[in-house]
Design an enzyme around this catalytic site. Structure first.
Site, PDB file in Angstrom:
ATOM      1  N   HIS A 136       0.839  -1.213   0.000  1.00  0.00           N
ATOM      2  CA  HIS A 136       0.000   0.000   0.000  1.00  0.00           C
ATOM      3  C   HIS A 136       0.870   1.259   0.000  1.00  0.00           C
ATOM      4  CE1 HIS A 136      -3.123  -2.663   2.192  1.00  0.00           C
ATOM      5  NE2 HIS A 136      -3.605  -2.429   0.997  1.00  0.00           N
ATOM      6  N   SER A 168      -3.127  -7.772   2.893  1.00  0.00           N
ATOM      7  CA  SER A 168      -3.377  -7.585   4.331  1.00  0.00           C
ATOM      8  C   SER A 168      -3.776  -8.895   4.975  1.00  0.00           C
ATOM      9  CB  SER A 168      -4.484  -6.553   4.542  1.00  0.00           C
ATOM     10  OG  SER A 168      -4.086  -5.308   4.047  1.00  0.00           O
ATOM     11  N   ARG A 209      -1.659  -5.918  -8.372  1.00  0.00           N
ATOM     12  CA  ARG A 209      -0.446  -6.676  -8.054  1.00  0.00           C
ATOM     13  C   ARG A 209      -0.150  -7.751  -9.078  1.00  0.00           C
ATOM     14  NH1 ARG A 209      -2.851  -8.047  -2.306  1.00  0.00           N
ATOM     15  NH2 ARG A 209      -4.564  -8.279  -3.776  1.00  0.00           N
ATOM     16  N   LYS A 215     -19.055  -5.949   7.277  1.00  0.00           N
ATOM     17  CA  LYS A 215     -17.868  -6.814   7.353  1.00  0.00           C
ATOM     18  C   LYS A 215     -17.040  -6.398   8.571  1.00  0.00           C
ATOM     19  CE  LYS A 215     -13.753  -7.596   4.592  1.00  0.00           C
ATOM     20  NZ  LYS A 215     -13.060  -7.090   3.410  1.00  0.00           N
TER      21      LYS A 215
HETATM   22  O1  PNS Z   1      -8.881  -2.982   0.315  1.00  0.00           O
HETATM   23  P1  PNS Z   1     -10.115  -3.549  -0.337  1.00  0.00           P
HETATM   24  O2  PNS Z   1     -10.958  -4.269   0.693  1.00  0.00           O
HETATM   25  O3  PNS Z   1      -9.793  -4.405  -1.530  1.00  0.00           O
HETATM   26  O4  PNS Z   1     -10.969  -2.299  -0.870  1.00  0.00           O
HETATM   27  C1  PNS Z   1     -12.219  -2.483  -1.495  1.00  0.00           C
HETATM   28  C2  PNS Z   1     -12.985  -1.157  -1.616  1.00  0.00           C
HETATM   29  C3  PNS Z   1     -13.086  -0.464  -0.274  1.00  0.00           C
HETATM   30  C4  PNS Z   1     -12.263  -0.227  -2.575  1.00  0.00           C
HETATM   31  C5  PNS Z   1     -14.393  -1.491  -2.182  1.00  0.00           C
HETATM   32  O5  PNS Z   1     -14.966  -2.532  -1.458  1.00  0.00           O
HETATM   33  C6  PNS Z   1     -15.340  -0.301  -2.156  1.00  0.00           C
HETATM   34  O6  PNS Z   1     -15.189   0.637  -2.910  1.00  0.00           O
HETATM   35  N1  PNS Z   1     -16.317  -0.340  -1.221  1.00  0.00           N
HETATM   36  C7  PNS Z   1     -17.246   0.741  -0.975  1.00  0.00           C
HETATM   37  C8  PNS Z   1     -18.647   0.395  -1.441  1.00  0.00           C
HETATM   38  C9  PNS Z   1     -18.781   0.578  -2.936  1.00  0.00           C
HETATM   39  O7  PNS Z   1     -18.572   1.660  -3.466  1.00  0.00           O
HETATM   40  N2  PNS Z   1     -19.145  -0.527  -3.656  1.00  0.00           N
HETATM   41  C10 PNS Z   1     -19.309  -0.485  -5.097  1.00  0.00           C
HETATM   42  C11 PNS Z   1     -17.988  -0.582  -5.851  1.00  0.00           C
HETATM   43  S1  PNS Z   1     -17.056  -2.020  -5.481  1.00  0.00           S
END
Ligand code: PNS
Length: 163
Positions: free
Chosen positions: A17, A128, A90, A41
């Site tokens: 990150h 993570s 990645r 979650k």
């Molecule tokens: O680090 P992560 O868990 O891979 O991040 C995922 C994240 C937070 C970018 C994604 O889950 C997100 O954007 N969540 C917010 C809800 C949302 O906008 N959902 C629709 C698009 S995925």
């Protein structure tokens, strides 16, 4: 002035990150690293710990801010006047999920551009969840996480939370 958001769970922040964030900070005037508060979650680290670890770990650069958000990332981007959404890519295994997210986000806000940044190859395996698994089983993660995160897990071990 291009504002970029770098959203994620950061549970915890890793060297991968940091690598992506540092690259983004060279490309954009302002980068907001935004921790998702996801009521459906349960994360391993509480939100405050995740935010504090990010603040302690990121390079001291004027154009990086730390924030948290609930709800849709695209709506958060609008609130922040951000034009760009940064995601790290990645390996091929990330591609399908990242593409799905980028495409759904595009249907929700055509003005927001998702830009993928590729971290150094040595972080291509890093996540993570792997960090948590290794650290919670008592393994050394000092080479793959920032020092404050390593200290967090070491203290966690000392408190007797790890067998
Ligand atoms: O680090 P992560 O868990 O891979 O991040 C995922 C994240 C937070 C970018 C994604 O889950 C997100 O954007 N969540 C917010 C809800 C949302 O906008 N959902 C629709 C698009 S995925």
């Amino acid at each position: 002035m291009t504002v970029a958001i770098y959203p994620g769970s950061f549970d915890p922040i890793t060297n991968g990150h940091i690598d992506v964030l540092t690259r983004a900070s060279k490309l954009f005037k302002r980068v907001i690293i935004a921790v998702l508060v996801n009521p459906s979650k349960i994360p391993f680290l509480p939100l405050n710990d995740r935010i504090n670890l990010i603040k302690e770990s990121i390079p001291d650069l004027e154009n990086i801010e730390v924030d948290s958000f609930e709800g849709l990332t695209v709506e958060y981007a609008v609130r922040k006047d951000a034009q760009v959404l940064i995601r790290g890519l990645r390996a091929v295994s990330d591609f399908e999920h990242e593409m799905q997210m980028a495409q759904i986000n595009k249907t929700l806000n055509t003005e927001l551009e998702t830009i993928f940044l590729v971290p150094r190859a040595e972080y291509s395996f890093l996540s993570s969840s792997l960090v948590r698994e290794v650290a919670l089983l008592g393994g050394d993660v000092s080479h793959i996480v920032p020092e404050p995160v390593n200290r967090y897990f070491t203290t966690y071990k000392k408190r007797g939370n790890i067998v």
